[in-house]
Design a protein around this motif. Structure first.
Motif, PDB file in Angstrom:
ATOM      1  N   PRO A 181      73.128  44.995   2.254  1.00 48.30           N
ATOM      2  CA  PRO A 181      73.480  45.114   0.836  1.00 48.30           C
ATOM      3  C   PRO A 181      72.773  46.247   0.112  1.00 48.30           C
ATOM      4  O   PRO A 181      73.243  46.698  -0.938  1.00 48.30           O
ATOM      5  CB  PRO A 181      73.079  43.754   0.254  1.00 48.30           C
ATOM      6  CG  PRO A 181      72.072  43.192   1.217  1.00 48.30           C
ATOM      7  CD  PRO A 181      72.469  43.710   2.550  1.00 48.30           C
TER       8      PRO A 181
ATOM      9  N   GLU B 114      74.794  49.238  -0.545  1.00 49.88           N
ATOM     10  CA  GLU B 114      75.916  49.030  -1.448  1.00 49.88           C
ATOM     11  C   GLU B 114      75.587  49.360  -2.893  1.00 49.88           C
ATOM     12  O   GLU B 114      76.475  49.360  -3.749  1.00 49.88           O
ATOM     13  CB  GLU B 114      76.403  47.579  -1.339  1.00 49.88           C
ATOM     14  CG  GLU B 114      76.903  47.188   0.044  1.00 49.88           C
ATOM     15  CD  GLU B 114      78.072  48.045   0.510  1.00 49.88           C
ATOM     16  OE1 GLU B 114      78.904  48.429  -0.336  1.00 49.88           O
ATOM     17  OE2 GLU B 114      78.132  48.335   1.721  1.00 49.88           O
TER      18      GLU B 114
ATOM     19  N   ARG C 105      80.953  53.946  -3.315  1.00 50.59           N
ATOM     20  CA  ARG C 105      81.759  54.673  -2.343  1.00 50.59           C
ATOM     21  C   ARG C 105      82.419  55.873  -3.003  1.00 50.59           C
ATOM     22  O   ARG C 105      82.970  55.778  -4.098  1.00 50.59           O
ATOM     23  CB  ARG C 105      82.814  53.734  -1.763  1.00 50.59           C
ATOM     24  CG  ARG C 105      83.755  54.358  -0.729  1.00 50.59           C
ATOM     25  CD  ARG C 105      84.664  53.278  -0.163  1.00 50.59           C
ATOM     26  NE  ARG C 105      85.610  53.806   0.818  1.00 50.59           N
ATOM     27  CZ  ARG C 105      86.821  54.262   0.515  1.00 50.59           C
ATOM     28  NH1 ARG C 105      87.240  54.239  -0.753  1.00 50.59           N
ATOM     29  NH2 ARG C 105      87.622  54.728   1.458  1.00 50.59           N
TER      30      ARG C 105
ATOM     31  N   ARG D 184      78.938  57.952   0.219  1.00 51.25           N
ATOM     32  CA  ARG D 184      78.678  57.273  -1.043  1.00 51.25           C
ATOM     33  C   ARG D 184      78.103  58.249  -2.066  1.00 51.25           C
ATOM     34  O   ARG D 184      77.546  59.292  -1.714  1.00 51.25           O
ATOM     35  CB  ARG D 184      77.706  56.109  -0.823  1.00 51.25           C
ATOM     36  CG  ARG D 184      78.224  55.026   0.124  1.00 51.25           C
ATOM     37  CD  ARG D 184      77.269  53.847   0.177  1.00 51.25           C
ATOM     38  NE  ARG D 184      77.778  52.763   1.012  1.00 51.25           N
ATOM     39  CZ  ARG D 184      77.390  52.537   2.255  1.00 51.25           C
ATOM     40  NH1 ARG D 184      76.504  53.336   2.836  1.00 51.25           N
ATOM     41  NH2 ARG D 184      77.899  51.532   2.942  1.00 51.25           N
TER      42      ARG D 184
END
Length: 434
Positions: free
Chosen positions: A163, A166, A170, A295
């Motif tokens: 995570p 994240e 993206r 990302r």
């Protein structure tokens, strides 16, 4: 003294952290002359050196000459005299029916090496602490980042799994895939044999097709593991295809067993070379899949508080091109120059964006090359590979493109440039690739 946190202790994070804590000249065998003054660096690592060494393998990797030079310059090439020197790359070439046909092998201009990341990570963690760096061991999650970043002048996140990655959004412009393009299965082994004509450590790659449809690739390379030299076998399987038999995450013995079954049925020549192999240790296997992604490099973890992504956290490529550790080394070296060259100025969002943008100028070529290899080969690439099987000059240029994929943009990535190069080299082939 400026305070910097590095979250993630892989190839990129450790390279950067160690660069920010250089040893005093002459204090160690690999001293770095002219290095910047040390920073107050805190490294966040999930596992201790002992846990890393006793765990499972972390990846496959091949580091080519330019990346090895970066480690050498930073005093981090601690295993250079022990790791096998990979001197050549060999490729089978698919014939029109998509089965392995002819092939080519070419020498690398500079030897490559592969060091088990359990060896490298544990050794570098110990070196970082020996240099006075502080390590916080344990899991860091997104909720921890605001507190970490608030206490630092700069926080760099260098982990591409779980995570934590994240927190970086993206970037759809550079992320064409929304799911894995390959299922991966690797095992560190001993007992393979070298093909005739290859006199030393190497990498060899064989594409596999079933009933005319590409099913993936099989790799063999030479490496250094915990107790000495070894080989690595790696499957890159198209999801749902006949090579994708790894969903239950088998251990080393079972990975070897299934590998030999696949080779016996699909690649009998490789089966003959690999039939005597055995895993190196109880943690020698790694299976799974990843989705290639680029990302956004900066994340706001609290109002006005930003963290910068490094390595796989922001540019995650499939291992099919063998670029992971090379890209990580380049990114770490670039970020280190940007940090030490910034003086006492704030590490604000603008600086973060500029730092990544300068790195992306090279990293974009790696991503484009890797993504090309994950899809059906364009006709011009098929012409290049066919020509490489007949013309050593073409084979040499392609093989050495893996050392620095940026150079492939000049001739490999574009059909017109590729055909112009083949014509100039006297290696043009018919438009159907035959």
């Amino acid at each position: 003294m400026r305070r910097i946190a590095v979250v993630g202790a892989g190839q990129a994070g450790l390279h950067l952290a160690l660069g920010l804590r250089p040893q005093a000249p002459g204090s160690e065998p690999h001293s770095t002359r002219g290095a910047p003054e040390p920073y107050d660096v805190t490294l966040y690592a999930a596992r201790t050196p002992r846990e890393v060494r006793s765990g499972r393998v972390l990846s496959t990797q091949v580091m080519y000459g330019p990346a090895l030079a970066l480690e050498r310059a930073a005093g981090l090439a601690l295993w250079e005299d022990r790791a096998p020197r990979i001197t050549s790359l060999g490729f089978a070439v698919a014939d029109p029916s998509h089965s392995p046909g002819g092939g080519f092998t070419a020498l690398l201009d500079e030897p490559a090496q592969s060091v088990d990341l359990r060896v490298k990570t544990a050794g570098w963690l110990e070196l970082f602490e020996a240099r006075g760096g502080r390590v916080e061991y344990g899991t860091v999650g997104p909720a921890d980042l605001p507190g970490i970043a608030a206490a630092q002048d700069l926080t760099v996140v260098a982990t591409g799994s779980g995570p934590l990655a994240e927190v970086f959004a993206r970037d759809a412009r550079h992320s064409p895939y929304d799911r894995p393009r390959r299922t991966l299965a690797a095992c560190y082994v001993r007992g393979t044999r070298m093909p005739d004509g290859l006199g030393g450590p190497h990498v060899r790659v064989t594409p596999v097709a079933v009933d005319g449809t590409a099913a993936g690739e099989f790799f063999v390379l030479h490496a250094l593991t915990l107790d000495g030299p070894c080989e690595i076998v790696l499957w890159e399987a198209v999801p749902g295809g006949p090579l994708d038999v790894w969903a239950d995450r088998p251990g080393p013995d079972e990975v070897v067993k299934r590998t030999l079954e696949l080779l016996r049925d699909r690649l009998p020549g490789e089966y003959a070379l690999c039939r005597g192999m055995e895993p190196t240790d109880a943690g020698a296997a790694l299976t799974g899949a990843l989705t290639p992604v680029v990302r956004r490099p900066v994340a706001e973890v609290a109002p006005g508080t930003y963290v910068l992504g490094l390595g796989d956290a922001v540019v995650l490529n499939d291992p099919v091109s063998g670029q992971g550790s090379n890209s990580a080394a380049r990114a770490a070296a670039h970020y280190l120059r940007a940090i030490t060259g910034h003086g006492g100025e704030p590490f604000d969002r603008t600086w973060m964006l500029r730092t990544f943008a300068a790195h992306w100028e090279h990293a974009r070529h790696v991503t484009a090359f890797t993504n090309l290899l994950l899809g059906p080969a364009p006709e011009h690439v098929r012409r290049i590979l066919s020509a490489a099987a007949r013309h050593p000059e073409v084979a040499h240029r392609y093989v050495n493109g893996f050392a620095d994929p940026a150079g492939l943009a000049e001739w490999f990535m574009d059909a017109d440039r590729a055909d112009a190069y083949l014509a100039a080299a006297g290696a043009a082939v018919p438009a159907d690739g035959g």
